[in-house]
Design a protein around this motif. Sequence first.
Motif, PDB file in Angstrom:
ATOM      1  N   PHE A 172       9.019   0.827   2.174  1.00  0.00           N
ATOM      2  CA  PHE A 172       9.846   0.084   1.230  1.00  0.00           C
ATOM      3  C   PHE A 172      10.535  -1.103   1.896  1.00  0.00           C
ATOM      4  O   PHE A 172      10.665  -2.174   1.295  1.00  0.00           O
ATOM      5  CB  PHE A 172      10.890   1.002   0.593  1.00  0.00           C
ATOM      6  CG  PHE A 172      10.524   1.460  -0.794  1.00  0.00           C
ATOM      7  CD1 PHE A 172       9.952   0.590  -1.714  1.00  0.00           C
ATOM      8  CD2 PHE A 172      10.763   2.764  -1.187  1.00  0.00           C
ATOM      9  CE1 PHE A 172       9.614   1.009  -2.992  1.00  0.00           C
ATOM     10  CE2 PHE A 172      10.429   3.189  -2.468  1.00  0.00           C
ATOM     11  CZ  PHE A 172       9.856   2.307  -3.369  1.00  0.00           C
ATOM     12  N   VAL A 227       7.699  -3.776   2.117  1.00  0.00           N
ATOM     13  CA  VAL A 227       7.089  -4.256   0.871  1.00  0.00           C
ATOM     14  C   VAL A 227       8.115  -5.017   0.028  1.00  0.00           C
ATOM     15  O   VAL A 227       7.791  -6.060  -0.565  1.00  0.00           O
ATOM     16  CB  VAL A 227       6.453  -3.098   0.070  1.00  0.00           C
ATOM     17  CG1 VAL A 227       7.490  -2.235  -0.629  1.00  0.00           C
ATOM     18  CG2 VAL A 227       5.457  -3.654  -0.950  1.00  0.00           C
ATOM     19  N   PHE A 253       1.212   5.571  -4.671  1.00  0.00           N
ATOM     20  CA  PHE A 253       2.384   4.846  -4.184  1.00  0.00           C
ATOM     21  C   PHE A 253       1.966   3.783  -3.176  1.00  0.00           C
ATOM     22  O   PHE A 253       2.297   2.601  -3.316  1.00  0.00           O
ATOM     23  CB  PHE A 253       3.382   5.815  -3.550  1.00  0.00           C
ATOM     24  CG  PHE A 253       4.576   5.137  -2.929  1.00  0.00           C
ATOM     25  CD1 PHE A 253       5.735   4.961  -3.647  1.00  0.00           C
ATOM     26  CD2 PHE A 253       4.524   4.672  -1.615  1.00  0.00           C
ATOM     27  CE1 PHE A 253       6.840   4.329  -3.077  1.00  0.00           C
ATOM     28  CE2 PHE A 253       5.607   4.040  -1.036  1.00  0.00           C
ATOM     29  CZ  PHE A 253       6.773   3.870  -1.768  1.00  0.00           C
ATOM     30  N   TRP A 257       1.842  -0.197  -4.591  1.00  0.00           N
ATOM     31  CA  TRP A 257       2.836  -1.150  -4.093  1.00  0.00           C
ATOM     32  C   TRP A 257       2.209  -2.192  -3.177  1.00  0.00           C
ATOM     33  O   TRP A 257       2.551  -3.380  -3.243  1.00  0.00           O
ATOM     34  CB  TRP A 257       3.948  -0.412  -3.353  1.00  0.00           C
ATOM     35  CG  TRP A 257       5.025   0.124  -4.242  1.00  0.00           C
ATOM     36  CD1 TRP A 257       5.225   1.437  -4.609  1.00  0.00           C
ATOM     37  CD2 TRP A 257       6.065  -0.620  -4.881  1.00  0.00           C
ATOM     38  NE1 TRP A 257       6.310   1.534  -5.432  1.00  0.00           N
ATOM     39  CE2 TRP A 257       6.853   0.299  -5.617  1.00  0.00           C
ATOM     40  CE3 TRP A 257       6.398  -1.976  -4.910  1.00  0.00           C
ATOM     41  CZ2 TRP A 257       7.960  -0.103  -6.369  1.00  0.00           C
ATOM     42  CZ3 TRP A 257       7.511  -2.369  -5.654  1.00  0.00           C
ATOM     43  CH2 TRP A 257       8.267  -1.443  -6.374  1.00  0.00           C
ATOM     44  N   LYS A 258       1.312  -1.761  -2.310  1.00  0.00           N
ATOM     45  CA  LYS A 258       0.693  -2.724  -1.391  1.00  0.00           C
ATOM     46  C   LYS A 258      -0.143  -3.744  -2.158  1.00  0.00           C
ATOM     47  O   LYS A 258      -0.131  -4.936  -1.842  1.00  0.00           O
ATOM     48  CB  LYS A 258      -0.169  -1.985  -0.355  1.00  0.00           C
ATOM     49  CG  LYS A 258      -0.642  -2.909   0.773  1.00  0.00           C
ATOM     50  CD  LYS A 258      -1.311  -2.155   1.895  1.00  0.00           C
ATOM     51  CE  LYS A 258      -2.673  -1.657   1.470  1.00  0.00           C
ATOM     52  NZ  LYS A 258      -3.477  -1.185   2.628  1.00  0.00           N
ATOM     53  N   TRP A 282       0.352  -4.650  -5.220  1.00  0.00           N
ATOM     54  CA  TRP A 282       1.276  -5.516  -5.953  1.00  0.00           C
ATOM     55  C   TRP A 282       1.724  -6.672  -5.052  1.00  0.00           C
ATOM     56  O   TRP A 282       1.821  -7.822  -5.501  1.00  0.00           O
ATOM     57  CB  TRP A 282       2.467  -4.686  -6.418  1.00  0.00           C
ATOM     58  CG  TRP A 282       3.460  -5.407  -7.264  1.00  0.00           C
ATOM     59  CD1 TRP A 282       4.749  -5.714  -6.939  1.00  0.00           C
ATOM     60  CD2 TRP A 282       3.269  -5.899  -8.601  1.00  0.00           C
ATOM     61  NE1 TRP A 282       5.371  -6.369  -7.981  1.00  0.00           N
ATOM     62  CE2 TRP A 282       4.484  -6.490  -9.007  1.00  0.00           C
ATOM     63  CE3 TRP A 282       2.188  -5.891  -9.477  1.00  0.00           C
ATOM     64  CZ2 TRP A 282       4.647  -7.084 -10.263  1.00  0.00           C
ATOM     65  CZ3 TRP A 282       2.350  -6.475 -10.728  1.00  0.00           C
ATOM     66  CH2 TRP A 282       3.560  -7.062 -11.112  1.00  0.00           C
ATOM     67  N   ASP A 322       5.542   5.724  -9.765  1.00  0.00           N
ATOM     68  CA  ASP A 322       4.544   5.200  -8.830  1.00  0.00           C
ATOM     69  C   ASP A 322       3.301   4.714  -9.565  1.00  0.00           C
ATOM     70  O   ASP A 322       2.704   3.691  -9.205  1.00  0.00           O
ATOM     71  CB  ASP A 322       4.160   6.268  -7.809  1.00  0.00           C
ATOM     72  CG  ASP A 322       5.341   6.694  -6.949  1.00  0.00           C
ATOM     73  OD1 ASP A 322       6.287   5.885  -6.800  1.00  0.00           O
ATOM     74  OD2 ASP A 322       5.328   7.827  -6.446  1.00  0.00           O
ATOM     75  N   VAL A 327       3.554   1.182 -11.153  1.00  0.00           N
ATOM     76  CA  VAL A 327       3.236   0.058 -10.265  1.00  0.00           C
ATOM     77  C   VAL A 327       1.720  -0.109 -10.144  1.00  0.00           C
ATOM     78  O   VAL A 327       1.206  -1.235 -10.129  1.00  0.00           O
ATOM     79  CB  VAL A 327       3.874   0.260  -8.878  1.00  0.00           C
ATOM     80  CG1 VAL A 327       3.551  -0.906  -7.954  1.00  0.00           C
ATOM     81  CG2 VAL A 327       5.383   0.413  -9.012  1.00  0.00           C
ATOM     82  N   THR A 372      -0.508  -3.498 -11.242  1.00  0.00           N
ATOM     83  CA  THR A 372      -1.446  -4.293 -10.445  1.00  0.00           C
ATOM     84  C   THR A 372      -2.717  -4.594 -11.238  1.00  0.00           C
ATOM     85  O   THR A 372      -3.308  -5.669 -11.087  1.00  0.00           O
ATOM     86  CB  THR A 372      -1.837  -3.577  -9.135  1.00  0.00           C
ATOM     87  OG1 THR A 372      -2.583  -2.404  -9.420  1.00  0.00           O
ATOM     88  CG2 THR A 372      -0.614  -3.225  -8.324  1.00  0.00           C
TER      89      THR A 372
END
Length: 211
Positions: free
Chosen positions: A70, A73, A124, A128-129, A131, A180, A183, A187
């Motif tokens: 976190f 990111v 997760f 996130w990565k 995104w 999670d 997100v 994407t």
Amino acid sequence: MSRWLYRLLVLLIGLLLLVLNAGLYFPAAGDYGTAAIPASAVAQLNFIGEALGSGAGGDMQGLFPEGYFFSHVLYGLSWVQVGLRADGDLRDEALREARWALEQLDTYGHLTFSPNLDPPYGVFYVGWKNWLRGGILLLDPSDAETLARFEADCEALAVAFESRGTPFLPAYPNMAWPVDSVVGIATLSLHDHLLSPSYESVISDWLTMAR
């Protein structure tokens, strides 16, 4: 008389301190609008970047399981927001720092997560990565390597969403949190915004299942 003057002075000082402290909690909305770069944003990001470069991500990892991830990111995504509102040298700096953050996630960010999940390392990590990758592509659509990895992870997410009987993919073995997967779906939506629409049905089906 002196007693009343003293009380008035204390009252004025107290009001001044109240106003100053309230300003910390209630910044002007215009400073944080969709077009403006807050006056303090770049200075704060430079401070955070120096801290991350000195190991602050590892310190945060000691506090909670996603601390390292976190820290990097959100740092990268914050620079994306600056870059979308800037030009010239500041935009170049934003892109450089966002790419640096992504590199840290590729290098160390996956170590907390399991490669045996679907998609590998879990929704997760991948969501996130990816995104952040999409944000980098918003700043530099010509980045072919980032584009290829963005598309590959979007496809992996889409296949995982389509193959499970639940809209909520695991982040850890046998553990899932709805947020999670939000997100991850975001994407796919970003993919369809940046490139040709490919995941409209996956997104629609996911929304129906989630509701």
